[in-house]
Write a protein that holds these residues in place. Structure first.
Motif, mmCIF file in Angstrom:
data_model
loop_
_atom_site.group_PDB
_atom_site.id
_atom_site.type_symbol
_atom_site.label_atom_id
_atom_site.label_comp_id
_atom_site.label_asym_id
_atom_site.label_seq_id
_atom_site.Cartn_x
_atom_site.Cartn_y
_atom_site.Cartn_z
ATOM 1 N N SER A 196 0.816 -1.217 0.000
ATOM 2 C CA SER A 196 0.000 0.000 0.000
ATOM 3 C C SER A 196 0.848 1.264 0.000
ATOM 4 C CB SER A 196 -0.928 0.003 1.215
ATOM 5 O OG SER A 196 -0.194 0.111 2.419
ATOM 6 N N ASN B 60 -3.264 2.381 -1.230
ATOM 7 C CA ASN B 60 -4.020 1.403 -0.437
ATOM 8 C C ASN B 60 -5.103 0.690 -1.253
ATOM 9 O OD1 ASN B 60 -5.578 3.725 -0.676
ATOM 10 N ND2 ASN B 60 -6.019 3.920 1.508
ATOM 11 N N VAL C 204 -3.617 -1.855 5.134
ATOM 12 C CA VAL C 204 -3.348 -0.888 4.068
ATOM 13 C C VAL C 204 -3.588 0.535 4.550
ATOM 14 C CG1 VAL C 204 -3.856 -2.567 2.251
ATOM 15 C CG2 VAL C 204 -5.669 -1.013 3.027
ATOM 16 N N SER D 97 -0.163 2.679 4.145
ATOM 17 C CA SER D 97 -0.217 3.806 3.210
ATOM 18 C C SER D 97 0.006 5.145 3.894
ATOM 19 C CB SER D 97 -1.580 3.819 2.498
ATOM 20 O OG SER D 97 -2.625 4.076 3.418
ATOM 21 N N ASN E 2 -2.009 7.123 -0.280
ATOM 22 C CA ASN E 2 -3.474 7.244 -0.323
ATOM 23 C C ASN E 2 -3.845 8.649 -0.810
ATOM 24 O OD1 ASN E 2 -3.364 8.960 2.080
ATOM 25 N ND2 ASN E 2 -2.975 7.069 3.217
#
Length: 371
Positions: free
Chosen positions: A95, A100, A133, A137, A144
């Motif tokens: 991620s 993610n 994730v 992330s 993200n």
């Protein structure tokens, strides 16, 4: 008539979709003047990316490669706990590199493949992959959407953003790993079928794997429309069954999410609520966590950035806010949607809410790191 019955069946099974539709009707009755503006509330760029990734991930799953990967895991992981920790770490690391959402489109289908061959609590594992994730992330400027947005606003370097996000991301991941260790047993894995016999389509695997970086590169170059047309056209010509296997209803869910959350953000009460949240201990951190539980962390980051320029407190808050309620992060919704496990939504909160509480405690303890 069959199509109508099918659609009714799907809608009646999807509580989130029904909730969003009901919310949209109520909000439009409250503010009917917003009806012509509804298309502008949707992040079509995000919807297009989601579409391409859904097709590519389905191609990867249909190629048989994930089943083969599951076989490799079984040769090296002998207990439920070992397998769960391996999948959680893999999801978290992935991620931070490919975002993610993309990580889930790879990891969840693999988990489902394992679940068809093993005596394994698949739903619980998908829950922890969703949590993983969100944690993994958080450390990366490109991990993200909320990080990407706030990183661009900050004007800082990639390394600076990474360093300032490292304490909270590391703490979040540690919490997830600890809960993973506690929630999975040391019971030996029982194999119900032979994964090694799964057929492998090398051409479909190659196209799907190459498609991920090429698709994302085209997106970064501002060629989203051509990237999406290329992916859809390629699979339409050569692997039409892959397109038929995609859960297209998830796109409607995300369109409705953007619309409903966008309308909520325009309510005067939201501005007043934000001022109240900003006055709480932790200020932007607390506001980011709490508002994410109402309108999800990406809209929360965008909304709160109009009230504060402390980008890192905001980033910590909206990333921690990805835990808690399922709506806190779109990654949660993607994982739960892909999982399709009975009762998964309720089970998710049994683990996500404690993860939120422990992560928020660590965020307050590490807050002096930001100065």
């Amino acid at each position: 008539m069959k199509l109508v019955r099918y659609l009714f069946s799907r809608l009646s099974e999807d509580l989130l979709l029904l909730t969003l539709l009901l919310g949209l009707v109520i909000l439009l009755l409250w503010m009917p003047e917003q009806l012509p503006q509804l298309p502008t509330l949707v992040e079509w760029h995000t919807i297009a990316i989601l579409t391409g990734l859904m097709v590519l991930s389905r191609g990867l799953e249909d190629s048989g490669a994930l089943t083969r990967a599951g076989h490799w895991l079984l040769e090296h992981m002998h207990t439920e706990r070992q397998l769960a920790l391996a999948m959680v770490v893999f999801a978290a690391l992935l991620s931070a590199i490919v975002t993610n959402d993309v990580a889930l489109f790879i990891v969840v289908p693999l988990t489902l493949s394992l679940g068809r061959a093993l005596t394994l609590p698949t739903g619980r594992l998908i829950i922890f992959e969703a949590l993983a994730v969100n944690a993994g992330s958080a450390v990366s400027p490109i991990g993200n959407p909320q990080n990407l947005y706030l990183w661009q606003l900050s004007g800082d370097s990639f390394v600076t953003f990474f360093i300032l996000m490292l304490p909270i991301a590391g703490w979040m991941l540690m919490v997830v790993l600890l809960l993973t260790t506690l929630s999975f047993s040391s019971r030996k894995i029982t194999v119900n079928t032979d994964l090694a016999k799964a057929p492998l389509s090398q051409s479909l695997l190659l196209i799907s794997l190459l498609g991920y970086p090429l698709f994302l590169i085209w997106v970064e170059l501002g060629q989203m429309a051509w990237a999406l047309v290329a992916v859809l056209g390629l699979f339409l010509l050569f692997w039409r069954n892959v397109l038929l296997g995609v859960d297209w209803l998830i796109l409607l869910i995300f369109v409705l999410m953007f619309v409903v959350l966008g309308l909520l953000a325009q309510l005067p009460v939201m501005a007043g609520l934000t001022q109240t949240l900003m006055a709480l201990p932790g200020e932007e951190l607390t506001a980011g966590v709490l508002l994410s539980q109402v309108i999800s962390n990406v809209p929360a980051a965008i909304f709160l950035s109009a009230f504060s320029e402390d980008w890192y407190r905001l980033a910590w808050g909206v990333n921690v806010g990805g835990f808690g309620l399922a709506i806190g992060s779109m990654a949660n919704l993607i994982a739960l949607r892909l999982g399709k496990q009975p009762g998964l939504w309720w089970q998710f909160h049994l683990w996500s809410l404690p993860t939120l509480l422990f992560s928020l405690l660590g965020a307050y303890l590490f807050l002096p790191w930001l100065g």
